[in-house]
Write a protein that holds these residues in place. Structure first.
Motif, PDB file in Angstrom:
ATOM      1  N   ARG A 179       0.843  -1.210   0.000  1.00 22.42           N
ATOM      2  CA  ARG A 179       0.000   0.000   0.000  1.00 22.42           C
ATOM      3  C   ARG A 179       0.877   1.259   0.000  1.00 22.42           C
ATOM      4  NH1 ARG A 179      -2.417   3.111   4.175  1.00 22.42           N
ATOM      5  NH2 ARG A 179      -1.320   1.912   5.758  1.00 22.42           N
ATOM      6  N   LEU A 180       1.950   1.247   0.790  1.00 21.32           N
ATOM      7  CA  LEU A 180       2.830   2.417   0.866  1.00 21.32           C
ATOM      8  C   LEU A 180       3.514   2.650  -0.472  1.00 21.32           C
ATOM      9  CD1 LEU A 180       4.392   1.702   4.390  1.00 21.32           C
ATOM     10  CD2 LEU A 180       2.760   3.509   3.819  1.00 21.32           C
ATOM     11  N   LYS A 181       3.949   1.563  -1.091  1.00 23.60           N
ATOM     12  CA  LYS A 181       4.640   1.693  -2.380  1.00 23.60           C
ATOM     13  C   LYS A 181       3.697   2.284  -3.433  1.00 23.60           C
ATOM     14  CE  LYS A 181       7.473  -0.730  -5.714  1.00 23.60           C
ATOM     15  NZ  LYS A 181       8.146  -1.952  -6.150  1.00 23.60           N
ATOM     16  N   ARG A 182       2.456   1.801  -3.456  1.00 27.88           N
ATOM     17  CA  ARG A 182       1.470   2.318  -4.433  1.00 27.88           C
ATOM     18  C   ARG A 182       1.242   3.813  -4.221  1.00 27.88           C
ATOM     19  NH1 ARG A 182      -1.426  -2.390  -3.352  1.00 27.88           N
ATOM     20  NH2 ARG A 182      -2.833  -1.292  -1.948  1.00 27.88           N
ATOM     21  N   LEU A 183       1.109   4.179  -2.935  1.00 27.26           N
ATOM     22  CA  LEU A 183       0.816   5.574  -2.599  1.00 27.26           C
ATOM     23  C   LEU A 183       1.988   6.497  -3.000  1.00 27.26           C
ATOM     24  CD1 LEU A 183      -0.934   6.406   0.697  1.00 27.26           C
ATOM     25  CD2 LEU A 183       1.055   7.735   0.065  1.00 27.26           C
ATOM     26  N   ILE A 184       3.204   6.023  -2.727  1.00 30.20           N
ATOM     27  CA  ILE A 184       4.399   6.826  -3.045  1.00 30.20           C
ATOM     28  C   ILE A 184       4.550   6.952  -4.567  1.00 30.20           C
ATOM     29  CG2 ILE A 184       6.940   6.754  -2.925  1.00 30.20           C
ATOM     30  CD1 ILE A 184       6.522   5.524  -0.053  1.00 30.20           C
ATOM     31  N   GLU A 185       4.244   5.853  -5.266  1.00 34.17           N
ATOM     32  CA  GLU A 185       4.325   5.869  -6.731  1.00 34.17           C
ATOM     33  C   GLU A 185       3.291   6.842  -7.310  1.00 34.17           C
ATOM     34  OE1 GLU A 185       3.983   1.965  -8.451  1.00 34.17           O
ATOM     35  OE2 GLU A 185       5.125   2.623 -10.223  1.00 34.17           O
ATOM     36  N   ARG A 186       2.085   6.790  -6.736  1.00 29.00           N
ATOM     37  CA  ARG A 186       1.010   7.675  -7.200  1.00 29.00           C
ATOM     38  C   ARG A 186       1.414   9.140  -7.087  1.00 29.00           C
ATOM     39  NH1 ARG A 186      -3.198   5.027  -4.428  1.00 29.00           N
ATOM     40  NH2 ARG A 186      -3.344   6.643  -2.830  1.00 29.00           N
ATOM     41  N   ARG A 187       2.186   9.471  -6.085  1.00 25.92           N
ATOM     42  CA  ARG A 187       2.614  10.869  -5.878  1.00 25.92           C
ATOM     43  C   ARG A 187       3.867  11.204  -6.669  1.00 25.92           C
ATOM     44  NH1 ARG A 187      -0.283  14.131  -2.170  1.00 25.92           N
ATOM     45  NH2 ARG A 187       1.428  15.523  -2.660  1.00 25.92           N
ATOM     46  N   GLY A 188       4.358  10.244  -7.444  1.00 28.19           N
ATOM     47  CA  GLY A 188       5.538  10.492  -8.271  1.00 28.19           C
ATOM     48  C   GLY A 188       6.842  10.538  -7.487  1.00 28.19           C
ATOM     49  N   LEU A 189       6.860   9.915  -6.312  1.00 24.26           N
ATOM     50  CA  LEU A 189       8.043  10.024  -5.447  1.00 24.26           C
ATOM     51  C   LEU A 189       8.907   8.764  -5.425  1.00 24.26           C
ATOM     52  CD1 LEU A 189       6.372  11.909  -2.460  1.00 24.26           C
ATOM     53  CD2 LEU A 189       7.954  12.835  -4.162  1.00 24.26           C
ATOM     54  N   LEU A 190       8.525   7.771  -6.235  1.00 24.71           N
ATOM     55  CA  LEU A 190       9.278   6.515  -6.213  1.00 24.71           C
ATOM     56  C   LEU A 190      10.774   6.699  -6.470  1.00 24.71           C
ATOM     57  CD1 LEU A 190       8.388   3.737  -5.482  1.00 24.71           C
ATOM     58  CD2 LEU A 190       7.869   3.271  -7.881  1.00 24.71           C
ATOM     59  N   PRO A 191      11.189   7.590  -7.412  1.00 24.34           N
ATOM     60  CA  PRO A 191      12.636   7.729  -7.664  1.00 24.34           C
ATOM     61  C   PRO A 191      13.410   8.239  -6.447  1.00 24.34           C
ATOM     62  CG  PRO A 191      11.346   8.739  -9.434  1.00 24.34           C
ATOM     63  CD  PRO A 191      10.380   8.393  -8.349  1.00 24.34           C
ATOM     64  N   ASP A 192      12.727   8.857  -5.488  1.00 27.15           N
ATOM     65  CA  ASP A 192      13.415   9.419  -4.318  1.00 27.15           C
ATOM     66  C   ASP A 192      13.273   8.531  -3.079  1.00 27.15           C
ATOM     67  OD1 ASP A 192      14.067  11.797  -5.710  1.00 27.15           O
ATOM     68  OD2 ASP A 192      12.018  12.493  -5.422  1.00 27.15           O
ATOM     69  N   ALA A 193      12.635   7.377  -3.235  1.00 22.62           N
ATOM     70  CA  ALA A 193      12.298   6.575  -2.057  1.00 22.62           C
ATOM     71  C   ALA A 193      13.236   5.373  -1.907  1.00 22.62           C
ATOM     72  CB  ALA A 193      10.850   6.095  -2.166  1.00 22.62           C
ATOM     73  N   HIS A 194      13.658   5.115  -0.673  1.00 20.60           N
ATOM     74  CA  HIS A 194      14.564   4.004  -0.364  1.00 20.60           C
ATOM     75  C   HIS A 194      13.923   3.100   0.678  1.00 20.60           C
ATOM     76  CE1 HIS A 194      17.931   6.274  -2.211  1.00 20.60           C
ATOM     77  NE2 HIS A 194      17.221   7.290  -1.788  1.00 20.60           N
TER      78      HIS A 194
END
Ligand SMILES: C[S@@+](CC[C@H](N)C(=O)[O-])C[C@H]1O[C@@H](n2cnc3c(N)ncnc32)[C@H](O)[C@@H]1O
Length: 232
Positions: A179-194
């Motif tokens: 769920r967290l990964k989907r939410l972060i991806e939806r906000r366009g923040l996946l490239p900055d997330a570790h």
């Protein structure tokens, strides 16, 4: 004379990240207390084990998983045992992984005992402060802001928190990872997330969140988002 309750931050996992003060107090207190989640041996005790002399009195606070009523009862029973030791004049070292006052189990013992006994808290290296060192990036610099949130929050609360600051630290990832990964991806923040699992332990995993399969993660995992220019 009653004893003193020391809330001891033992850091994120590597015993060398315990402070000198934490190590000295653990070695010197006649009683050591620590939480044990479910049937898994206590993580806090395993971090501090090299400093606990043989034959110390040990109080295990057995916290059941997924049972809020049982959790309260466990902390009541743990506080009662600790109170008995303190009343007998013995100092107690209550071990807590990371920092004791940041989502720490120590808070629940401290709340039950601080009005009756002398208490002192020894800060520890939190997992969210170990994380940036392990991903090799600053979490924040200059005027950037950091938000710390538990992944157990609902989507609306998480979206609001993630949108409010340049950097975000998410604890208690566990089964919420997909769920967290989907939410972060939806906000366009996946490239900055570790994603960081068991930070500073020999079986640590550090990955871009984008590369983490959307499955449940272990309890000891965090997500760090560092999106501002200075923080990369
Ligand atoms: C109850 S909170 C305790 C936080 C702790 N007091 C601290 O300062 O790090 C438990 C959460 O901390 C995080 N955590 C603690 N140690 C960790 C580690 N070594 N690696 C990754 N996450 C960790 C996980 O998100 C876990 O679900």
């Amino acid at each position: 004379m009653t004893g003193t309750l020391y809330g001891i931050g033992v850091g994120p996992g590597d015993p060398e990240l315990m402070t000198l003060k934490a190590a000295r107090l653990v070695a010197g207190c006649p009683v050591v207390a620590y939480p044990q989640l479910g049937d898994t041996p206590s993580f806090a005790r395993s971090i501090a084990s090299a400093y606990i002399p043989d034959g110390r009195d040990e109080i295990v606070v057995k916290v059941p998983l997924g049972d809020p009523g049982g959790t309260e009862a466990a902390y009541d029973a743990g506080a009662k045992s600790i109170a008995a030791a303190l009343s007998a004049g013995k100092d107690v070292a209550a071990l807590c992984e990371g920092d004791p006052l940041l989502y720490g189990s120590f808070i629940y013992l401290w709340q039950r005992l601080r009005d009756r006994f002398d208490c002192e808290t020894i800060p520890g290296v939190s997992s969210i402060l170990a994380g940036p060192a392990r991903i090799g990036a600053a979490l924040a610099a200059g005027s950037e802001r950091v938000c710390i949130v538990p992944g157990t929050l609902d989507d609306d609360a998480l979206e609001a928190a993630i949108g409010a600051t340049e950097a975000v630290a998410i604890l208690k990832v566990g089964r919420h990872l997909p769920r967290l990964k989907r939410l972060i991806e939806r906000r366009g923040l996946l490239p900055d997330a570790h994603y960081i699992e068991r930070a500073t332990l020999p079986n640590e995993k550090v990955l871009p969140l984008a590369d983490v399969p959307p499955e449940s993660a272990p309890y000891f995992s965090i997500i760090l988002i560092a999106r501002a220019g200075a923080a990369r």
